[in-house]
Every structure is written in structure tokens, then in C-alpha cells.
Design a protein around this motif. Structure first.
Motif, short mmCIF file in Angstrom:
data_model
loop_
_atom_site.label_atom_id
_atom_site.label_comp_id
_atom_site.label_asym_id
_atom_site.label_seq_id
_atom_site.Cartn_x
_atom_site.Cartn_y
_atom_site.Cartn_z
N PHE A 172 0.75 -1.10 0.00
CA PHE A 172 -0.11 -0.17 -0.09
C PHE A 172 0.88 1.31 -0.06
N TYR A 173 1.82 1.25 0.77
CA TYR A 173 2.76 2.56 0.92
C TYR A 173 3.42 2.62 -0.62
N PHE A 174 3.70 1.44 -1.26
CA PHE A 174 4.41 1.51 -2.70
C PHE A 174 3.46 2.11 -3.37
N ILE A 175 2.19 1.60 -3.46
CA ILE A 175 1.20 2.07 -4.45
C ILE A 175 1.00 3.72 -4.38
N LEU A 176 0.75 4.07 -2.95
CA LEU A 176 0.51 5.66 -2.75
C LEU A 176 1.71 6.29 -3.09
N SER A 177 3.00 5.92 -3.12
CA SER A 177 4.06 6.53 -3.70
C SER A 177 3.81 6.64 -5.02
N ASP A 178 3.49 5.72 -5.97
CA ASP A 178 3.19 5.92 -7.19
C ASP A 178 2.27 6.95 -7.60
N GLN A 179 1.12 6.93 -6.79
CA GLN A 179 0.25 8.11 -6.95
C GLN A 179 0.81 9.42 -6.84
N CYS A 180 1.71 9.48 -5.94
CA CYS A 180 2.31 10.75 -6.07
C CYS A 180 3.36 11.13 -6.96
N PHE A 181 3.94 9.90 -7.41
CA PHE A 181 4.61 10.28 -8.73
C PHE A 181 3.84 10.85 -9.86
N ARG A 182 2.70 10.44 -9.89
CA ARG A 182 1.68 10.84 -11.24
C ARG A 182 1.47 12.27 -11.20
N SER A 183 1.40 12.79 -10.03
CA SER A 183 0.92 14.23 -9.57
C SER A 183 2.15 15.17 -9.09
N ASP A 184 3.52 14.51 -9.53
CA ASP A 184 4.71 14.99 -9.22
C ASP A 184 4.94 15.54 -7.85
N ARG A 185 4.55 14.80 -6.67
CA ARG A 185 4.47 15.28 -5.40
C ARG A 185 5.67 14.42 -4.75
N TYR A 186 6.82 14.64 -5.12
CA TYR A 186 7.98 13.62 -4.87
C TYR A 186 8.35 13.80 -3.34
N GLU A 187 8.31 14.68 -2.64
CA GLU A 187 8.60 14.84 -1.13
C GLU A 187 7.49 13.57 -0.38
N ASP A 188 6.51 13.60 -0.78
CA ASP A 188 5.46 12.78 -0.18
C ASP A 188 5.89 11.38 -0.77
N ALA A 189 6.08 11.19 -2.11
CA ALA A 189 6.56 9.86 -2.59
C ALA A 189 7.54 9.40 -1.86
N LEU A 190 8.45 10.07 -1.67
CA LEU A 190 9.83 9.47 -0.68
C LEU A 190 9.35 9.15 0.53
N ASP A 191 8.42 9.82 1.12
CA ASP A 191 8.22 9.39 2.62
C ASP A 191 7.46 8.09 2.51
N TYR A 192 6.33 8.04 1.59
CA TYR A 192 5.85 6.77 1.25
C TYR A 192 6.87 5.33 1.18
N LEU A 193 7.74 5.75 0.32
CA LEU A 193 8.95 4.75 0.05
C LEU A 193 9.66 4.27 1.24
N ASP A 194 9.86 5.36 2.19
CA ASP A 194 10.71 5.08 3.43
C ASP A 194 10.00 4.09 4.21
N ARG A 195 8.68 4.53 4.26
CA ARG A 195 7.96 3.68 5.30
C ARG A 195 7.81 2.37 4.65
N SER A 196 7.44 2.08 3.37
CA SER A 196 7.65 0.96 2.82
C SER A 196 8.74 0.12 3.18
#
Length: 242
Positions: free
Chosen positions: A23-47
Motif C-alpha cells: 500500500f505504501y508503494f502504491i501510494l508513492s506511485d500516485q504521488c509520482f503521477r502528480s509530481d509530489r516527490y517529497e510525499d512519494a519519498l516519505d511513502y517509500l521510506d515507510r514501505s
């Protein structure tokens, strides 16, 4: 996004470690799509925290590779190169989703003038050339377009970019391979003076519904249109958007 976040809450509540990591991984991908990269990185660190509980090497490699995309976009290039240097072909072929490492490392090496290093990384992913997976095909073609443009082979770069764009109806216009392909195809079409193809590509971007639009892609189109028109104010607007 709401569904994914609710699923994540349930996974964490019930100790479903693998599901939480996913789920963390998928949420990071959704951030990729809207170019929210700080948020994406946070999700991936949690993943990654969840993956380490699992002790799964393919999951770990996939998450580390995925981190390189937001790191690339955030300008933290040395961290991307460190990840690439610590990766061997056996790890890349272990079963994780590692496409982001291909995109980020190749582009960084090109931007730094290290074309041979970019080619070395590209060839680590040669297995993707025969892949029937749409995501593999799009990303591999987009990176090939980047390489060909760096080599001054604009016709081949344009062709590869257009191949990558064929995935847009399936993966969406904000998929990272599609975004890269738009930029590479436009740059190559402009270099070739292929105005019809340039307008076709602009029309593709202009037709994307607002809910699916990428700020990154919009800024790139703003930059290219302003550069072509010699529009200094337009270039400054693109800088602000970036």
C-alpha cells in the motif's frame, strides 16, 4: 487514494506487513503521477521499513530502486548514483520492480556527460527489450529515446518516444515513462524541424484532463513553447513551474 489509505490502515492495524509495504508503494506511485516527490519519498521510506520486517530481498531492491525516481526529480542525484553503484545485475533480475533506477540513473549520467556510464546501465536492463509487459515496454522505450537524443540520433529518439507513448491509454498520461517520452519526442521533433509532429505532441498534452495532468509535463511544454518562440517571460514562467 482513499481506498489505498484505508487499506493501509487496516494492514497496519492487523500486522499485515507485506500488504502495508504494498500500500505504501502504491501510494508513492500516485504521488509520482502528480509530481509530489517529497510525499512519494516519505511513502517509500515507510514501505522500506515494512520490507525490512519481511526480510525480502526482491521487495527491498524494488523499493530502493523506486526511491531513485523522486530522488532524481528532487535533484538528489548523488544518492541515485550511490544506489546504482550498490546494485548488480543479479539484484536487478531478482523479481522486484526496478524500472525507476533505469530511468533515473541513465538520465543523470547523460546530464553529467557520462554517456558510456549511461549505456552501461541501459544494457543492464537488456532483458526488457523482449518483455511483453506494457510498463516495461514504455519505460524501456522512453529511456532509449533519452539515449538516442544524447547521441544526436533524433529520428530514432523520436521513434522510441512515440513507442513509449503508446502506453498512455493503458497506464495513463501521467505514467513516468509517458512523461519522459513526451519530453524526448518533443525535443527530437523540434531538432528535426518536424512541426507537424510537434503540434501533434502538444495536442496530446493539451488534451489531458485536468485531473490527470502532470505539473512536470506542463512545465516542460511551457519551456519548449517559450524556447521556440523566443519568449523570455514564458521561460521564466516555466522556471517558476519547475
Amino acid at each position: 487514494a482513499a481506498l489505498m489509505k484505508h487499506g493501509l490502515e487496516l494492514a497496519l492495524e492487523h500486522g499485515l506487513t507485506e500488504d502495508a509495504a504494498t500500500f505504501y508503494f502504491i501510494l508513492s506511485d500516485q504521488c509520482f503521477r502528480s509530481d509530489r516527490y517529497e510525499d512519494a519519498l516519505d511513502y517509500l521510506d515507510r514501505s522500506l521499513e515494512q520490507v525490512h520486517k519481511l526480510g525480502s530481498r526482491p521487495y527491498e531492491m524494488g523499493t530502493l530502486a523506486e526511491r531513485t525516481y523522486p530522488l532524481w526529480m528532487l535533484g538528489r542525484w548523488d544518492e541515485v548514483i550511490t544506489t546504482e553503484a550498490d546494485t548488480d545485475k543479479e539484484m536487478l533480475d531478482a523479481g522486484g520492480v526496478v524500472l525507476s533506477l533505469l530511468q533515473s540513473a541513465v538520465d543523470i549520467y547523460i546530464q553529467r556527460g557520462q554517456l558510456q556510464e549511461a549505456l552501461r546501465v541501459f544494457h543492464l536492463f537488456d532483458r526488457l527489450e523482449d518483455s511483453t509487459d506494457v510498463q516495461d515496454q514504455s519505460t524501456y522505450a522512453a529511456v532509449r529515446a533519452t539515449l538516442h537524443r544524447a547521441e544526436g540520433r533524433h529520428e530514432e529518439a523520436l521513434a522510441a518516444g512515440l513507442v513509449a507513448l503508446e502506453a498512455a491509454p493503458v497506464l495513463g498520461p501521467s505514467f513516468q515513462g509517458v512523461k519522459q517520452a513526451v519530453v524526448e519526442a518533443l525535443e527530437s521533433a523540434l531538432a528535426l524541424g518536424d512541426h507537424a509532429k510537434v503540434e501533434e505532441l502538444y495536442a496530446f498534452v493539451d488534451s489531458i484532463p485536468l485531473a490527470s495532468a502532470s505539473p512536470y509535463m506542463a512545465a516542460q511544454v511551457q519551456r519548449l513553447r517559450a524556447r521556440t518562440a523566443g519568449d523570455a517571460e514564458g521561460l521564466l514562467a516555466a522556471v517558476q513551474e519547475f
